[in-house]
Design a protein around this motif. Sequence first.
Motif, mmCIF file in Angstrom:
data_model
loop_
_atom_site.group_PDB
_atom_site.id
_atom_site.type_symbol
_atom_site.label_atom_id
_atom_site.label_comp_id
_atom_site.label_asym_id
_atom_site.label_seq_id
_atom_site.Cartn_x
_atom_site.Cartn_y
_atom_site.Cartn_z
ATOM 1 N N ASP A 1 0.841 -1.199 0.000
ATOM 2 C CA ASP A 1 0.000 0.000 0.000
ATOM 3 C C ASP A 1 0.876 1.249 0.000
ATOM 4 O O ASP A 1 1.749 1.410 0.876
ATOM 5 C CB ASP A 1 -0.891 -0.021 1.241
ATOM 6 N N ALA B 1 1.169 5.694 -1.593
ATOM 7 C CA ALA B 1 0.492 6.907 -2.038
ATOM 8 C C ALA B 1 1.535 7.756 -2.743
ATOM 9 O O ALA B 1 2.741 7.485 -2.640
ATOM 10 C CB ALA B 1 -0.111 7.653 -0.846
ATOM 11 N N PRO B 2 1.134 8.796 -3.475
ATOM 12 C CA PRO B 2 2.137 9.663 -4.121
ATOM 13 C C PRO B 2 3.206 10.189 -3.167
ATOM 14 O O PRO B 2 4.369 10.335 -3.552
ATOM 15 C CB PRO B 2 1.276 10.796 -4.678
ATOM 16 N N PHE C 1 5.819 7.601 -2.917
ATOM 17 C CA PHE C 1 6.634 7.649 -4.131
ATOM 18 C C PHE C 1 7.724 8.701 -3.982
ATOM 19 O O PHE C 1 8.898 8.462 -4.267
ATOM 20 C CB PHE C 1 5.745 7.994 -5.335
ATOM 21 N N TYR D 1 6.378 7.244 -11.601
ATOM 22 C CA TYR D 1 5.426 6.373 -12.297
ATOM 23 C C TYR D 1 6.057 5.650 -13.474
ATOM 24 O O TYR D 1 5.538 4.641 -13.942
ATOM 25 C CB TYR D 1 4.182 7.145 -12.733
ATOM 26 N N ARG E 1 -0.635 -0.855 -4.206
ATOM 27 C CA ARG E 1 -1.968 -0.264 -4.107
ATOM 28 C C ARG E 1 -1.837 1.233 -3.881
ATOM 29 O O ARG E 1 -1.143 1.676 -2.962
ATOM 30 C CB ARG E 1 -2.757 -0.875 -2.954
ATOM 31 N N LEU E 2 -2.497 2.010 -4.711
ATOM 32 C CA LEU E 2 -2.466 3.463 -4.586
ATOM 33 C C LEU E 2 -3.614 3.921 -3.703
ATOM 34 O O LEU E 2 -4.765 3.980 -4.144
ATOM 35 C CB LEU E 2 -2.564 4.115 -5.967
ATOM 36 N N ASP E 3 -3.302 4.219 -2.434
ATOM 37 C CA ASP E 3 -4.339 4.727 -1.543
ATOM 38 C C ASP E 3 -4.871 6.065 -2.052
ATOM 39 O O ASP E 3 -6.047 6.370 -1.924
ATOM 40 C CB ASP E 3 -3.778 4.876 -0.126
ATOM 41 N N GLU E 4 -3.972 6.860 -2.621
ATOM 42 C CA GLU E 4 -4.343 8.081 -3.339
ATOM 43 C C GLU E 4 -3.756 7.971 -4.737
ATOM 44 O O GLU E 4 -2.674 7.408 -4.926
ATOM 45 C CB GLU E 4 -3.791 9.317 -2.635
ATOM 46 N N GLY E 5 -4.444 8.515 -5.715
ATOM 47 C CA GLY E 5 -4.030 8.314 -7.084
ATOM 48 C C GLY E 5 -3.380 9.516 -7.734
ATOM 49 O O GLY E 5 -3.120 10.546 -7.100
ATOM 50 N N GLU F 1 -1.597 6.180 -13.932
ATOM 51 C CA GLU F 1 -1.997 4.830 -13.537
ATOM 52 C C GLU F 1 -2.051 3.903 -14.757
ATOM 53 O O GLU F 1 -1.590 2.750 -14.698
ATOM 54 C CB GLU F 1 -3.360 4.841 -12.841
ATOM 55 N N VAL G 1 -1.173 -2.890 -10.542
ATOM 56 C CA VAL G 1 -1.492 -1.560 -10.028
ATOM 57 C C VAL G 1 -2.901 -1.617 -9.454
ATOM 58 O O VAL G 1 -3.865 -1.884 -10.182
ATOM 59 C CB VAL G 1 -1.401 -0.494 -11.143
#
Length: 364
Positions: free
Chosen positions: A68, A70-71, A74, A81, A96-100, A106, A118
């Motif tokens: 899990d 998020a940006p 990253f 990405y 898993r992207l909790d926020e996109g 994506e 993804v």
Amino acid sequence: MKRLGISIYPEKTSKEELLEYIDRASYAGFSRIFSCLLSVVDDKEKIKKDFMYINEFAKSKGFEIIVDVAPSVFSKLGITYNDLKFFKEIQADGFRLDEGFTGNEEALMTFNEYNLKVEINASINVHTIDTIMDYYPNKYNLYGCHNFYPHAYSGLALDYFDECTDRFKRYGLRTAAFVTSQNQNTFGPWPVTQGLVTLEMHRNLSLLTQVKHYLSMGNIDDIIISNCYPSDDELEQFKDLDLRFVTFDVTVEDGVPELQRRVMFEELHINRGDVNSNMIRSTQPRIKYKGNKFELFNVPEIIKRGDIVIESSEYGHYAGELQIAKKDMKNTGFSNVVGKITEEELFILDYLKPWQKFKLKISG
């Protein structure tokens, strides 16, 4: 194919405990891991070392591992990405992207050189997944996964959950949601752990009942235990669970003849397609056992919700049909009550769809 999963939080426990849990879960038939980078505070090299050690062991046991992020994660770990090498290095199968991002990113990430999955947050009922699909992703590398909610009364309502999930299912995407162990002193990624459920209605139900509810609904592919650690007894219940259909736990009336027991426990039952509001009907047994004598032996005046009925030979060509009452009804005098669905699972009767398959097993 449906799968069972577990969640692990390497920063919250010892490696020895985690590896032992992964081993126990593998033995019980689990094959997916949700792992969290959102709550990790260590530097990149330590994170890489710790996660690689655990993930290599998990992969040797046949687990798919999704972490899990998020940006912000990253940014912290120097991931972009178009450079997802970090996830490959820690032996993860995806993230898993909790926020996109914007949708384009994506979609591009689903074509990554490492074939990483993804996974998109499925608990937000907006057009995120529609936007991603507009950019023509590789949908075979695209999943949807709901949130879990540690705070009591903060979990999703069922109607809202279905709306969110339908956004993903209409594209044929794999979906996941969370259930919670009722073992005492469990933990998750955050300080609050009042049960880590996706659906609020699950918060106080047994772990097995939560899973059976998802099986009855049919719109979730991966069912993941969110907290650590479930008890040995909880895990043991899944060792022989068939994820293709719901298996109801039942209590059996005294004196049920062997023929009726065979109808109850040796058949794959089918909820008849022309459904009604009073009962679930499994009509194949009356064909298979045509010509057998179904004696009257337990004929209460009132058939109650959850009662399992096998029609007697006094009912003519209905003899041998198995029914489960969805509401209280007056007995016509020809219907044997042979058992009852356990109290906690009664609500699942309302989710069986026309032609859906189910089985019965003795509780305990």
